[in-house]
Write a protein that holds these residues in place. Structure first.
Motif, PDB file in Angstrom:
ATOM      1  N   LEU A 107       0.842  -1.104   0.135  1.00  0.00           N
ATOM      2  CA  LEU A 107      -0.039  -0.059   0.053  1.00  0.00           C
ATOM      3  C   LEU A 107       0.895   1.303   0.087  1.00  0.00           C
ATOM      4  O   LEU A 107       0.255   2.407   0.266  1.00  0.00           O
ATOM      5  N   GLU A 108       2.157   1.274  -0.231  1.00  0.00           N
ATOM      6  CA  GLU A 108       3.066   2.275  -0.324  1.00  0.00           C
ATOM      7  C   GLU A 108       2.483   3.280  -1.266  1.00  0.00           C
ATOM      8  O   GLU A 108       2.239   3.030  -2.387  1.00  0.00           O
ATOM      9  N   GLY A 109       2.482   4.532  -0.721  1.00  0.00           N
ATOM     10  CA  GLY A 109       2.162   5.784  -1.634  1.00  0.00           C
ATOM     11  C   GLY A 109       0.571   6.085  -1.495  1.00  0.00           C
ATOM     12  O   GLY A 109      -0.072   6.883  -2.155  1.00  0.00           O
ATOM     13  N   ILE A 110      -0.079   5.112  -0.735  1.00  0.00           N
ATOM     14  CA  ILE A 110      -1.664   5.274  -0.614  1.00  0.00           C
ATOM     15  C   ILE A 110      -1.964   6.791  -0.261  1.00  0.00           C
ATOM     16  O   ILE A 110      -3.308   7.242  -0.560  1.00  0.00           O
ATOM     17  N   HIS A 111      -1.201   7.570   0.544  1.00  0.00           N
ATOM     18  CA  HIS A 111      -1.779   8.683   0.853  1.00  0.00           C
ATOM     19  C   HIS A 111      -1.559   9.709  -0.155  1.00  0.00           C
ATOM     20  O   HIS A 111      -2.485  10.892   0.144  1.00  0.00           O
ATOM     21  N   ALA A 112      -1.301   9.427  -1.439  1.00  0.00           N
ATOM     22  CA  ALA A 112      -1.486  10.242  -2.770  1.00  0.00           C
ATOM     23  C   ALA A 112      -2.859   9.948  -2.987  1.00  0.00           C
ATOM     24  O   ALA A 112      -3.476  11.225  -3.615  1.00  0.00           O
ATOM     25  N   LEU A 113      -3.802   9.132  -2.460  1.00  0.00           N
ATOM     26  CA  LEU A 113      -5.226   9.254  -2.685  1.00  0.00           C
ATOM     27  C   LEU A 113      -5.619   9.859  -1.450  1.00  0.00           C
ATOM     28  O   LEU A 113      -6.498   9.265  -0.708  1.00  0.00           O
ATOM     29  N   SER A 114      -5.408  11.167  -1.406  1.00  0.00           N
ATOM     30  CA  SER A 114      -5.898  11.768  -0.106  1.00  0.00           C
ATOM     31  C   SER A 114      -7.359  11.982   0.084  1.00  0.00           C
ATOM     32  O   SER A 114      -7.784  12.387   1.135  1.00  0.00           O
ATOM     33  N   LEU A 116      -9.404   9.461  -0.613  1.00  0.00           N
ATOM     34  CA  LEU A 116      -9.933   8.098  -0.717  1.00  0.00           C
ATOM     35  C   LEU A 116     -10.789   7.816   0.819  1.00  0.00           C
ATOM     36  O   LEU A 116     -10.429   8.165   1.814  1.00  0.00           O
ATOM     37  N   GLN A 117     -12.147   7.511   0.583  1.00  0.00           N
ATOM     38  CA  GLN A 117     -12.807   7.162   1.682  1.00  0.00           C
ATOM     39  C   GLN A 117     -13.189   5.579   1.668  1.00  0.00           C
ATOM     40  O   GLN A 117     -13.601   5.172   2.976  1.00  0.00           O
ATOM     41  N   SER A 118     -13.361   4.984   0.669  1.00  0.00           N
ATOM     42  CA  SER A 118     -13.462   3.427   0.794  1.00  0.00           C
ATOM     43  C   SER A 118     -12.418   2.688   0.014  1.00  0.00           C
ATOM     44  O   SER A 118     -12.201   2.855  -1.153  1.00  0.00           O
ATOM     45  N   LEU A 119     -11.744   1.741   0.742  1.00  0.00           N
ATOM     46  CA  LEU A 119     -10.762   0.816   0.172  1.00  0.00           C
ATOM     47  C   LEU A 119     -11.047  -0.426   0.428  1.00  0.00           C
ATOM     48  O   LEU A 119     -11.165  -1.047   1.552  1.00  0.00           O
ATOM     49  N   ASP A 120     -11.370  -1.501  -0.784  1.00  0.00           N
ATOM     50  CA  ASP A 120     -11.998  -2.571  -0.535  1.00  0.00           C
ATOM     51  C   ASP A 120     -10.809  -3.675  -1.242  1.00  0.00           C
ATOM     52  O   ASP A 120     -10.737  -3.505  -2.555  1.00  0.00           O
ATOM     53  N   THR A 141      -8.972  10.504   5.435  1.00  0.00           N
ATOM     54  CA  THR A 141     -10.496  10.354   4.969  1.00  0.00           C
ATOM     55  C   THR A 141     -10.845   8.948   4.959  1.00  0.00           C
ATOM     56  O   THR A 141     -12.223   8.767   4.613  1.00  0.00           O
ATOM     57  N   LEU A 142     -10.116   8.098   4.784  1.00  0.00           N
ATOM     58  CA  LEU A 142     -10.528   6.540   4.927  1.00  0.00           C
ATOM     59  C   LEU A 142     -11.649   6.255   5.824  1.00  0.00           C
ATOM     60  O   LEU A 142     -11.080   6.162   7.199  1.00  0.00           O
ATOM     61  N   SER A 143     -12.688   5.971   5.401  1.00  0.00           N
ATOM     62  CA  SER A 143     -13.818   5.633   6.265  1.00  0.00           C
ATOM     63  C   SER A 143     -14.241   4.297   6.283  1.00  0.00           C
ATOM     64  O   SER A 143     -14.644   3.570   7.288  1.00  0.00           O
ATOM     65  N   ALA A 156      -1.772   0.426  12.828  1.00  0.00           N
ATOM     66  CA  ALA A 156      -2.129   1.692  11.787  1.00  0.00           C
ATOM     67  C   ALA A 156      -3.695   2.038  11.651  1.00  0.00           C
ATOM     68  O   ALA A 156      -4.225   3.144  11.569  1.00  0.00           O
ATOM     69  N   LEU A 157      -4.548   0.868  11.871  1.00  0.00           N
ATOM     70  CA  LEU A 157      -5.830   1.047  11.853  1.00  0.00           C
ATOM     71  C   LEU A 157      -6.437   2.154  12.957  1.00  0.00           C
ATOM     72  O   LEU A 157      -7.280   2.912  12.671  1.00  0.00           O
ATOM     73  N   GLU A 158      -5.903   2.196  14.052  1.00  0.00           N
ATOM     74  CA  GLU A 158      -6.218   3.058  15.345  1.00  0.00           C
ATOM     75  C   GLU A 158      -5.866   4.511  14.826  1.00  0.00           C
ATOM     76  O   GLU A 158      -6.475   5.366  15.701  1.00  0.00           O
ATOM     77  N   SER A 159      -4.760   4.742  13.951  1.00  0.00           N
ATOM     78  CA  SER A 159      -4.714   6.008  13.792  1.00  0.00           C
ATOM     79  C   SER A 159      -5.395   6.747  12.610  1.00  0.00           C
ATOM     80  O   SER A 159      -5.255   7.899  12.054  1.00  0.00           O
ATOM     81  N   LEU A 160      -6.337   6.034  11.922  1.00  0.00           N
ATOM     82  CA  LEU A 160      -7.348   6.322  10.816  1.00  0.00           C
ATOM     83  C   LEU A 160      -8.538   7.304  11.699  1.00  0.00           C
ATOM     84  O   LEU A 160      -9.457   6.753  12.155  1.00  0.00           O
ATOM     85  N   PRO A 161      -8.503   8.696  11.545  1.00  0.00           N
ATOM     86  CA  PRO A 161      -9.322   9.350  12.249  1.00  0.00           C
ATOM     87  C   PRO A 161     -10.737   9.274  11.613  1.00  0.00           C
ATOM     88  O   PRO A 161     -11.781   9.408  12.485  1.00  0.00           O
ATOM     89  N   ALA A 162     -10.816   9.038  10.333  1.00  0.00           N
ATOM     90  CA  ALA A 162     -12.482   8.810   9.763  1.00  0.00           C
ATOM     91  C   ALA A 162     -12.909   7.459   9.800  1.00  0.00           C
ATOM     92  O   ALA A 162     -14.039   7.217   9.413  1.00  0.00           O
ATOM     93  N   LEU A 163     -12.168   6.574  10.074  1.00  0.00           N
ATOM     94  CA  LEU A 163     -12.612   4.954   9.884  1.00  0.00           C
ATOM     95  C   LEU A 163     -13.902   4.640  10.999  1.00  0.00           C
ATOM     96  O   LEU A 163     -13.881   4.920  11.929  1.00  0.00           O
ATOM     97  N   ARG A 164     -14.794   4.327  10.091  1.00  0.00           N
ATOM     98  CA  ARG A 164     -16.204   4.033  10.793  1.00  0.00           C
ATOM     99  C   ARG A 164     -16.695   2.459  10.592  1.00  0.00           C
ATOM    100  O   ARG A 164     -17.377   1.790  11.054  1.00  0.00           O
ATOM    101  N   ASP A 165     -16.145   1.730   9.610  1.00  0.00           N
ATOM    102  CA  ASP A 165     -16.472   0.335   8.899  1.00  0.00           C
ATOM    103  C   ASP A 165     -15.186  -0.335   8.723  1.00  0.00           C
ATOM    104  O   ASP A 165     -14.716   0.303   7.643  1.00  0.00           O
TER     105      ASP A 165
END
Length: 191
Positions: A107-114, A116-120, A141-143, A156-165
């Motif tokens: 997932l290196e570079g995923i922050h360029a997808l600033s 991004l709300q949904s990653l499946d 923004t990843l929720s 790292a999942l705990e550092s995602l401020p928008a994570l809801r699901d």
């Protein structure tokens, strides 16, 4: 500015999103694939041959405009995605979009997808080695996140401020206690 994601599978997923959003034209990508030349004796239906590897390397070199990457809000890796079908139809092969050649291994570079709300990561999110989640750290923004396979760096999942699901029903995390802490924070976790 432009971006080329380090991981070929991730880059293909981004190209798919841009193809779906008509930021990149299918005809342009088809021309790149066709530039690998005529079929050889090992190419053709139903399975991949040498032209698949050559085509994927050329597609991996397609630079993604930074602004277009930042505008992507949904990324998935379903075998039926347009990018895989375009590759396979152009090359005359049929894996149903289920070739290991499409796997996401980093997932290196995923922050360029600033945006991004949904990653499946189902579909081609399966990976032979554990997937390191630390590149997700602090993604703003990843929720929604769907993980598969073995994953490391679960903190790292705990550092995602928008994570809801979070769906981990097909995943194994290196620190399963993270899930309990996320649930306590109000994240819906599907196990």
């Amino acid at each position: 500015m432009t971006i080329v994601f380090a991981d070929r599978g991730l880059h293909l997923g981004v190209l798919n999103a841009l193809l779906t959003d008509e930021v990149i034209a299918a005809a342009d990508l088809r021309a790149i694939i066709e530039s690998t030349g005529p079929d050889g004796p090992d190419d053709g239906y139903p399975g991949p041959g040498p032209r698949l590897a050559a085509s994927l390397e050329l597609l991996h070199a397609v630079a993604v405009p930074s602004a277009a990457a930042a505008a992507i809000d949904n990324l998935d890796f379903d075998g039926g995605n347009d990018i895989y079908m375009l590759v396979e139809q152009t090359l005359g092969i049929d894996t149903g979009g289920e070739s290991d050649d499409y796997n996401v291994t980093s997932l290196e570079g995923i922050h360029a997808l600033s945006g991004l709300q949904s990653l499946d990561l189902d579909g081609h999110g399966y990976h032979p080695a554990p997937l390191d989640l630390t590149p997700l750290t602090g993604h703003p923004t990843l929720s929604e996140l769907f993980l598969t396979g073995d994953c490391t760096g679960a903190e790292a999942l705990e550092s995602l401020p928008a994570l809801r699901d979070l769906d981990v029903s097909l995943a194994h995390l290196d620190d399963p206690d993270v899930l309990t802490r996320l649930e306590a924070r109000g994240v819906t976790v599907r196990r």
